[in-house]
Design a protein around this motif. Structure first.
Motif, mmCIF file in Angstrom:
data_model
loop_
_atom_site.group_PDB
_atom_site.id
_atom_site.type_symbol
_atom_site.label_atom_id
_atom_site.label_comp_id
_atom_site.label_asym_id
_atom_site.label_seq_id
_atom_site.Cartn_x
_atom_site.Cartn_y
_atom_site.Cartn_z
ATOM 1 N N LEU A 173 -25.726 -11.736 20.247
ATOM 2 C CA LEU A 173 -24.519 -12.485 20.595
ATOM 3 C C LEU A 173 -23.943 -11.996 21.921
ATOM 4 O O LEU A 173 -23.578 -12.801 22.789
ATOM 5 C CB LEU A 173 -23.480 -12.332 19.472
ATOM 6 C CG LEU A 173 -22.112 -12.947 19.749
ATOM 7 C CD1 LEU A 173 -22.234 -14.452 19.904
ATOM 8 C CD2 LEU A 173 -21.135 -12.627 18.639
ATOM 9 N N VAL A 174 -23.887 -10.669 22.071
ATOM 10 C CA VAL A 174 -23.356 -10.124 23.321
ATOM 11 C C VAL A 174 -24.216 -10.604 24.485
ATOM 12 O O VAL A 174 -23.711 -11.023 25.530
ATOM 13 C CB VAL A 174 -23.328 -8.579 23.245
ATOM 14 C CG1 VAL A 174 -22.794 -8.006 24.543
ATOM 15 C CG2 VAL A 174 -22.490 -8.114 22.077
ATOM 16 N N ALA A 175 -25.540 -10.574 24.289
ATOM 17 C CA ALA A 175 -26.437 -11.021 25.359
ATOM 18 C C ALA A 175 -26.266 -12.510 25.635
ATOM 19 O O ALA A 175 -26.330 -12.949 26.787
ATOM 20 C CB ALA A 175 -27.882 -10.711 24.983
ATOM 21 N N VAL A 176 -26.039 -13.292 24.577
ATOM 22 C CA VAL A 176 -25.878 -14.744 24.754
ATOM 23 C C VAL A 176 -24.657 -15.026 25.622
ATOM 24 O O VAL A 176 -24.704 -15.821 26.569
ATOM 25 C CB VAL A 176 -25.753 -15.445 23.383
ATOM 26 C CG1 VAL A 176 -25.241 -16.855 23.536
ATOM 27 C CG2 VAL A 176 -27.091 -15.451 22.677
ATOM 28 N N ILE A 177 -23.550 -14.342 25.313
ATOM 29 C CA ILE A 177 -22.329 -14.567 26.096
ATOM 30 C C ILE A 177 -22.561 -14.150 27.543
ATOM 31 O O ILE A 177 -22.201 -14.858 28.484
ATOM 32 C CB ILE A 177 -21.148 -13.781 25.499
ATOM 33 C CG1 ILE A 177 -20.874 -14.227 24.059
ATOM 34 C CG2 ILE A 177 -19.899 -13.974 26.338
ATOM 35 C CD1 ILE A 177 -19.830 -13.399 23.359
ATOM 36 N N ALA A 178 -23.176 -12.983 27.721
ATOM 37 C CA ALA A 178 -23.377 -12.479 29.076
ATOM 38 C C ALA A 178 -24.360 -13.347 29.858
ATOM 39 O O ALA A 178 -24.224 -13.509 31.062
ATOM 40 C CB ALA A 178 -23.872 -11.038 29.021
ATOM 41 N N LEU A 179 -25.330 -13.931 29.149
ATOM 42 C CA LEU A 179 -26.308 -14.781 29.826
ATOM 43 C C LEU A 179 -25.634 -16.004 30.438
ATOM 44 O O LEU A 179 -25.946 -16.417 31.556
ATOM 45 C CB LEU A 179 -27.386 -15.217 28.820
ATOM 46 C CG LEU A 179 -28.401 -16.241 29.312
ATOM 47 C CD1 LEU A 179 -29.235 -15.661 30.442
ATOM 48 C CD2 LEU A 179 -29.320 -16.687 28.179
ATOM 49 N N TYR A 180 -24.688 -16.569 29.693
ATOM 50 C CA TYR A 180 -23.973 -17.752 30.194
ATOM 51 C C TYR A 180 -23.313 -17.431 31.528
ATOM 52 O O TYR A 180 -23.298 -18.240 32.448
ATOM 53 C CB TYR A 180 -22.930 -18.176 29.161
ATOM 54 C CG TYR A 180 -22.069 -19.328 29.593
ATOM 55 C CD1 TYR A 180 -22.556 -20.635 29.549
ATOM 56 C CD2 TYR A 180 -20.774 -19.133 30.035
ATOM 57 C CE1 TYR A 180 -21.780 -21.699 29.938
ATOM 58 C CE2 TYR A 180 -19.982 -20.192 30.423
ATOM 59 C CZ TYR A 180 -20.485 -21.470 30.379
ATOM 60 O OH TYR A 180 -19.711 -22.530 30.760
#
Lengths: 530, 511
Positions: free
Chosen positions: B188-195
């Motif tokens: 989840l943290v990576a998903v947010i940061a990827l955006y």
């Protein structure tokens, strides 16, 4: 800098339509007091509950009307100094919080009004002033006395909560804090069963609440000494003008004022009262407090952080970051050890406060809207959860020990299933509102909070994983275990309470699947006026 | 990059089983009727899936076909965006074929407890509710949508294990949920940061918008790690595999089949779709470690499988071994090995289904999962024994049966890149023969056991369970071309993203 008195008396400008929701709600409370005094006992419960709900519905209409009248009000612009001295800021965040508190308040009132076939509210003692277990208490029960004053008290609290995020100065904020707190102290002590626990909770809440109010007031005095004004825009401007660095008055004042507010959102280390009060207070009151007090207090924190002390953020934010980290960790870790449903939800509420603080600390518009969204979604879920707690009974009283919930899914799949769904929402599982809310605050923190935001989110994600264990354990108990005791039963709620639970649950589901419109509303409401 | 479809095929594949599972769970009536309804719905879904597959154009230049896109949460940049490439398509078809097979095999898993069939309905409803998640997670072309389905599908499995599983089901279901969610939260943290790294906006989570970004190397590696940890737990790879043996042992055979055979493929599928396509540079950086872990998984899983006495646990460890092979194929990054890995996912799904479901047939008859409790059963249930042998031989990759083709492709493709690792992994051919043949020997061969004359060989229902699986092993063992024809363009496309990134070669060679 000295306080400048206005040159001559100036009349305050009041936009009555902008303050309409507050007027309606406080008016409803006053009507409730009159009804309490003059209405015969036989109809009082129904009439009071009806007045409360109607008043709140009208209050919501008032909020909608007030959206067309946004701006500063209740004060005047001082022509001589150019200062704008307004006590109320009717802006997006304030109205959003007011609307949410009113709607959550309706659900709260409906759960409080539950009678389960009795004369008065089932959750409240017939005679709050009598000693627990005394002859007077027994006599008042026999006489069919009822405690219908809970309704006006609740409405007063709701009025204070609506005022809390709206006020634009520290004195007004203190008044709102007291107006919302005092009725809650009383309500906490009125539980019908386990009254000693309830009275202990009320006393604890009152004493610690009084302490925190004193902190707040002391902080207000220090900030006044620093800025020469209690108005937030003045405060903000004074900080910009004084380039003297670390001013002890400012730092001390900001610290103490934050202590007062953080106490209300159950953040660590000001959380000590939470489990005891959440457990001791009547469950409908606990649900109401968890939902509405949290919304109101976060509204106030947002205004203080983004309007009043925004220019000094670099001086106080480290303190709040520590509080946020502690709140998330302590809330989630200690919730693992809980054996009582209400205490478990109390620690869960602490952990959620930590997650919301992560959103506050992003110092960005997206942070404001994520906090607004979070408190609404959490409010709907927690009111339904505490309402469900009141349904599970053993020997007439609430069965709050976790072992009493074992195997509930077998006999009562709907109640257990609803509770399980709400647990998944608290855990932040996707397709529930809890996930969207958590995503919103985490996204705001990562987007705008820099490396601090990222660190907070990583801690938050780790704490979420811990809390998942807690909620999953409840589901395990309800669905995967055999019933321990056959005498645990589920009472059938009235239509009003069923409505309250159903709405809370459906909102939790709906905001998990189609959150776009509320997110959009929160986004449009995320701009403060100054 | 994607080719829109006039008929929302993929949404149909999600809606039909979703509605069906609700109906199965709530409709009044006898349990038998609910089972039939669930089975019927799964067949209808399969039929729609086959029709949808005929609309798939192998030669289309677009990465995703049958695509759909609707704004969902514009504030977060999220779209309801679906679409399939060849890899996703065969995995979806595999899910749709395995579901009716599993439902048929699960007919007597849950006994009616005199509660109006409520328990049976819940079981069938939950099993059927996995289909929308399987279709959705393989066809999501929006990272956020993928994440949501990736996490949410833990819940029905959690209930399936926890409510209908074996004696240690509470422990197993909790372990499963916590592992899954822990991985998911890292992601989840990576998903947010990827955006944040992408172009943003109201469609900033679309895979097409996030492909080919130039991300700062450190950030890219952290993002890659966030995704990979979640996929490694799901797949599962050593050292985060420990939840799988427990979950597979305690779950009912049908649940275990769908869990290990289909849902765990999301891990390896995610590696291809996200780790490879979105973070090519970080992927190159991490490949040595991943390959070592993969080879360890291959050998370690096989060794532990040999030592098991619980048959369900044994199958779980063989899967860990096979997942290691799949990961090896993916990260070798040659067209041959990656195509082999994709085909392996398909074959492993069927082979595992065969092992779980056939083993469950004689486990049910004997009332024990322990190998020492058996012996001589090919004289008791010759039909089941034969089917089990075919599934076992396919699992150990006997030439002529389906798994051989994929295992061979992975080895050939990976050998050129990681000769040492591939040679070590090849040892598994011997180990696999040991765990399958020793198992078969101990359970099936020997003198006919006494006192089991009342036990009958397979019923008509069980023959119908076996038929599609055996058919698959043989047909795709001899003629894998149809599947490879669909997979190859998708693999070429994905690898072109890896190689198109100039940073891959430069960074990869210097560091």
């Amino acid at each position: 800098m000295t306080a400048l008195a206005p040159a001559a008396f100036q009349q305050a400008n009041i936009d009555y339509l902008a303050v309409l929701p507050l007027l309606i709600v406080f008016g409803t409370a006053l009507v409730g007091v009159l009804v309490e005094a003059f209405m015969p006992r036989t109809h009082r419960h129904t009439v009071q509950a009806t007045i409360a709900v109607v008043g709140l519905v009208l209050g919501f209409v008032g909020v909608i009307i007030a959206t067309g009248h946004q701006g500063l009000t209740m004060g005047f612009a001082d022509g001589a100094t150019g200062r704008r001295l307004f006590s109320l800021a009717i802006d997006g965040p304030a109205l959003f919080m007011q609307g949410s508190i009113v709607l959550l308040g309706i659900l709260g009132i409906l759960t409080m009004a539950e009678r389960f076939g009795g004369v008065g509210s089932d959750a409240f003692t017939p005679s709050g002033a009598s000693t627990p277990g005394s002859a007077i208490e027994a006599a008042s029960t026999r006489a069919g006395l009822i405690t219908s004053e809970v309704f006006p008290l609740t409405i007063f609290a709701i009025g204070g909560m609506m005022l809390f995020p709206t006020v634009n100065d520290l004195i007004g904020m203190f008044v709102a804090l007291e107006v919302l707190s005092l009725p809650l102290y009383i309500l906490s002590g009125l539980a019908r069963r386990r009254r000693l626990l309830s009275q202990e909770a009320a006393l604890k809440y009152f004493l610690l609440g009084a302490f925190s109010s004193a902190f707040f007031l002391f902080g207000t005095a220090l900030l006044y000494g620093y800025a020469g004004s209690v108005y937030f825009p003045d405060l903000s401007a004074a900080i910009t003008q004084n380039q003297l660095g670390l001013n002890p008055l400012l730092l001390g004042g900001a610290f103490l004022v934050f202590v007062g507010l953080l106490f209300k959102v159950n953040s660590v280390p000001f959380h000590g009262w939470t489990p005891d009060v959440y457990q001791g207070a009547p469950s409908p009151v606990t649900g109401f407090m968890a939902a509405c007090t949290k919304a109101a207090a976060f509204g106030a924190i947002l205004r203080l952080a983004y309007v009043g002390l925004d220019t000094a953020a670099w001086q106080w934010q480290n303190g709040v970051i520590i509080v946020a980290v502690l709140t998330m960790i302590v809330g989630s870790v200690l919730s693992v050890a809980q054996t009582d449903m209400k205490r478990l939800l109390a620690y869960s509420s602490i952990a959620h406060a930590g997650f919301i603080l992560v959103g506050v600390l992003s110092f960005d518009r997206s942070g404001v809207s994520s906090v607004l969204f979070y408190v609404v979604t959490y409010g709907f879920s927690i009111i339904a959860a505490f309402a469900l707690v009141t349904l599970v009974r053993q020997d007439g009283g609430e069965a709050t020990h976790l072992s009493q919930w074992a195997g509930l899914g077998k006999k009562h799949p709907i109640v257990a299933g609803t509770m399980a769904f709400l647990m998944l929402a608290f855990a932040g599982i996707p397709l529930t509102s809890g996930f969207v809310a958590k995503f919103a605050v985490f996204a705001a923190a990562i987007h705008a909070g820099g490396s601090t935001g990222l660190a907070l989110v990583i801690i938050g994600a780790a704490c979420s994983a811990i809390t998942v264990f807690v909620y999953a354990r409840v589901i395990v108990l309800m669905f995967f275990s055999e019933p321990a005791d056959d005498s645990v039963e589920v009472v059938i709620p009235s239509a009003a309470m069923t409505f309250s639970i159903a709405i809370g649950t459906l909102v939790t589901l709906a905001l998990g699947i189609v959150p776009a419109s509320l997110l959009d509303l929160a986004d449009r409401a995320s701009q403060f006026v100054r | 990059m994607s080719q829109m479809s006039s008929v929302p095929w993929l949404t149909l594949l999600i809606v039909i089983p979703a509605v069906g599972s609700l109906l199965v769970a709530v409709l009044p009536g006898p349990a038998e009727q609910a089972k039939r309804l669930a089975f019927g719905v799964s067949l209808v879904t399969l039929a729609v899936g086959i029709v949808a597959a005929t609309q798939f154009d192998r030669s289309s230049p677009a990465q995703f076909q049958l695509a759909e896109q609707h704004a969902w949460i514009p504030q977060f940049g999220v779209n309801y965006a679906l679409g399939v490439d060849g890899i996703a398509l065969i995995l979806i078809l595999m899910s749709l074929v395995l579901t009716p097979v599993c439902l048929l095999a699960a007919w007597h898993d849950v006994e009616d407890e005199g509660d109006g069939g409520r328990r049976v309905k819940a079981y069938y409803g939950l099993l059927l509710s996995l289909v929308p998640f399987m279709v959705g997670v393989f066809s999501a072309t929006d990272v956020f949508l993928f994440y949501i389905l990736f996490e949410a599908m833990l819940v029905p499995i959690y209930f399936l294990i926890g409510r209908f599983g074996g004696p240690r089901r509470q422990y197993a279901s909790m372990k499963f949920l916590l592992f899954g969610l822990a991985g998911g939260l890292v992601m989840l943290v990576a998903v947010i940061a990827l955006y944040l790294q992408g172009p943003g906006g109201t469609d900033g989570f679309l895979i097409s918008k996030l492909t080919g970004l130039s991300i700062d190397p450190t950030t890219e590696r952290l993002l890659w790690l966030g995704f990979f940890v979640a996929f490694a737990i799901k797949a599962p790879m050593v050292p985060v595999h420990t939840w799988l043996p427990d979950a597979a042992t305690e779950a009912t055979p049908a649940t275990a089949t769908l869990l290990v055979g289909v849902l765990d493929k999301v891990g390896t599928f995610g590696m291809i779709r996200f780790c490879l396509q979105l973070f090519p540079e970080a992927n190159a950086w991490a490949t040595p470690v991943v390959v070592v872990l993969a080879v360890i998984s291959v050998i370690y899983g096989a060794l532990l499988a040999i030592g098991q006495t619980d048959m369900m646990r044994l199958i779980a460890f063989t899967s860990i071994s096979h997942f290691g092979f799949i990961v090896l194929g993916i990260f070798a990054l040659t067209n041959t090995s990656t195509a082999g890995a994709a085909l392996y996912m398909l074959n492993h799904g069927f082979a595992t289904a065969g092992l779980f479901l056939f083993a469950a047939m004689f486990i049910k008859r004997r009332g024990s999962k322990r190998i020492p409790d058996f012996g001589g059963w090919q004289r008791v249930t010759p039909g089941i024994a034969g089917a089990f042998l075919v599934a076992g031989l396919s699992t150990l990759a006997l030439p002529g049966l389906s798994s051989f083709v994929s295992e061979f492709l992975v080895m050939v493709g990976a050998f050129g890149v990681f000769p040492a690792g591939t040679v070590i992994a090849c040892l598994v051919i011997i180990l696999a023969s040991m765990y399958i043949l020793l198992w078969y020997k101990r359970v099936m061969t020997g003198p006919k056991p006494e006192g089991l004359s009342h036990i009958k060989d397979w019923s008509v229902r069980e023959k119908w369970v076996a038929a599609p699986l055996i058919g698959f092993f043989v047909v795709f063992g001899l003629f894998p071309k149809p599947a490879l024809d669909v997979i190859n363009p998708a693999v070429d496309k994905t690898l072109s993203y890896v190689q198109a990134n100039p940073a891959t070669l430069a960074e990869g060679s210097t560091k």
